[in-house]
Every structure is written in structure tokens, then in C-alpha cells.
Design an enzyme around this catalytic site. Sequence first.
Site, short mmCIF file in Angstrom:
data_model
loop_
_atom_site.label_atom_id
_atom_site.label_comp_id
_atom_site.label_asym_id
_atom_site.label_seq_id
_atom_site.Cartn_x
_atom_site.Cartn_y
_atom_site.Cartn_z
N CYS A 1 -1.30 17.77 -20.05
CA CYS A 1 -0.65 17.11 -20.81
C CYS A 1 -0.81 17.57 -22.22
O CYS A 1 -1.82 18.46 -22.61
CB CYS A 1 -1.34 15.66 -20.97
SG CYS A 1 -0.78 14.43 -22.05
N HIS B 1 -1.78 1.33 -4.31
CA HIS B 1 -2.29 2.83 -4.03
C HIS B 1 -1.44 3.41 -4.94
O HIS B 1 -1.18 4.78 -4.92
CB HIS B 1 -2.24 3.15 -2.87
CG HIS B 1 -3.26 2.46 -1.92
ND1 HIS B 1 -3.23 2.71 -0.26
CD2 HIS B 1 -4.18 1.68 -2.12
CE1 HIS B 1 -4.39 2.13 0.07
NE2 HIS B 1 -4.71 1.45 -0.99
N CYS C 1 -4.52 9.77 -21.35
CA CYS C 1 -3.77 9.22 -22.21
C CYS C 1 -2.84 8.27 -21.72
O CYS C 1 -1.97 7.64 -22.45
CB CYS C 1 -2.95 9.87 -23.33
SG CYS C 1 -1.58 11.01 -22.75
N ASP D 1 8.83 -3.93 16.77
CA ASP D 1 9.26 -3.26 15.52
C ASP D 1 9.77 -4.33 14.43
O ASP D 1 10.45 -5.02 14.49
CB ASP D 1 10.64 -2.63 16.22
CG ASP D 1 11.11 -1.32 15.29
OD1 ASP D 1 10.34 -0.36 14.96
OD2 ASP D 1 12.16 -1.86 14.55
N SER E 1 -2.07 -2.36 9.75
CA SER E 1 -2.92 -2.67 10.68
C SER E 1 -4.20 -3.62 10.16
O SER E 1 -5.01 -3.86 11.02
CB SER E 1 -3.67 -1.11 11.28
OG SER E 1 -4.06 -0.68 9.89
N GLN F 1 0.74 -1.11 -0.19
CA GLN F 1 -0.05 -0.06 0.07
C GLN F 1 0.80 1.31 0.01
O GLN F 1 0.37 2.49 -0.03
CB GLN F 1 -0.86 -0.11 1.24
CG GLN F 1 -2.05 -0.93 1.22
CD GLN F 1 -2.46 -1.19 2.29
OE1 GLN F 1 -2.14 -2.01 3.34
NE2 GLN F 1 -3.93 -0.49 2.85
N CYS G 1 -2.20 16.19 -24.82
CA CYS G 1 -3.63 15.67 -25.37
C CYS G 1 -4.55 16.69 -24.73
O CYS G 1 -5.81 16.33 -25.18
CB CYS G 1 -3.78 14.31 -24.96
SG CYS G 1 -4.12 13.79 -23.31
#
Length: 219
Positions: free
Chosen positions: A126, A92, A103, A208, A167, A72, A128
Amino acid sequence: MRHSGFPLARRLWTKNRPIEFDDFLTSKEMRHESWRRRFAMEDNFGGAKPGRGHRALASLYRVGKVPGLVTQNIDNLHQVSGIAAADIVELHGNTTYATCLSCAQRYELAWVREKFESNGRRAPDCACGGYIKTATVSFGQAMPADAMQRAEGLACDCDLFLAIGSSLVVWPAAGFPLMAKRNGASLVIINREPTEFDDIADLVVHHDIGDVLAPFIAH
């Protein structure tokens, strides 16, 4: 990343309401503001380097123990640590470059920033005519279908699923460990805090990430 940077990140998040994808599409001002925030974050956190967790996974990858990684994270640090981009599924997206929403042309951030600053801090478009946006998934934007399919394939085919530093509350990403477990894989969860899936995991380590994975770093 230095720990001293986190309070600033929280202040920025609290002060600035996340820009919804629809707002980005319909408002020029929101597109300008989106890029202003992106470059402000780059100035504060652009020097981030892979941590021990990144380096440990890269070491395991190099010896064939991690055939694929679903993340993620959007910071590109897994790639920097040595894992091939082709073997990373970014659910993500990636904030280290931009794409045209029309495009799909790729743009490097240095180019976008030069245009942004030379045009009075206004977002460039862009060639385009489409809108240029960081290659990340914004609030309200659909999850990338290809990435979701690849992640599902890895989850269903693996014999060991490591859920590291999550989590496991953000869906649909949180569903992949469960999918792997239901398809016969062993599930290991490494996270400081308990998760809702701890009860079904084969091994849970509340510690950790860097400390747990450091012994796997190949020097």
C-alpha cells in the site's frame, strides 16, 4: 461452477499448505506466494455464477422474507444474485477485492494483479507501507468483530433460521443456529449430509440445495 473444476481445487489445496496469517505478515515470499495462488484460482474459477440456491435466496430477499444473510462464503455470489451487500454478513470476508492491513484502503484485484505481474510476480504494498491482502480471513487471523456482532444480532432477533449447505462443524459460525434456536426461533437445516444439530432442528432436509430451493426462484 462446472463440476470438473473440483478435482483441480482439491489438488491445489493438497499441494499447497494454507498460508497462515502470521506467515503472511512476516515473510515477503509468503505474501508473493499468497497472491500467486489467488490469481491461479481466479484463472480456474473466476467465471463462477450464482446457482439455484443463490437465486432462490435472492428471490425470497426481494419479497422481504430474508432480511439478512450470514455466510461463510467468500465468493461474492450472494451479492451478484441480487442481495444487497449491506444485508450480508461475511464471516470469512470476501476474496473479490483486497484491503491494506494497516490503513484499510480498498484495492481492486485488477490493480493488484497488474502491479504483481509487472513487478516480477511480487506482491505490491500500500502507499502507506502496509501489506495488501485479499479481504478474507486467513488461518490464524482473528474473526472480524463487526461481522460477528451483526451475525449474533440477526441470530438472536430472527423467528426462523435457515442453515443451508453447511456441515455446522466450523466454529464460531456453527454456533449461530444454536443461538437462534435458544432465543425462540425455528431452525431449518438443509444439507446433503447429517449435522450435529439435526436433533434440535424443527425441520431437516437431506437433499440437494438447488433442488430444494428451486421452487422459490422468481422468474
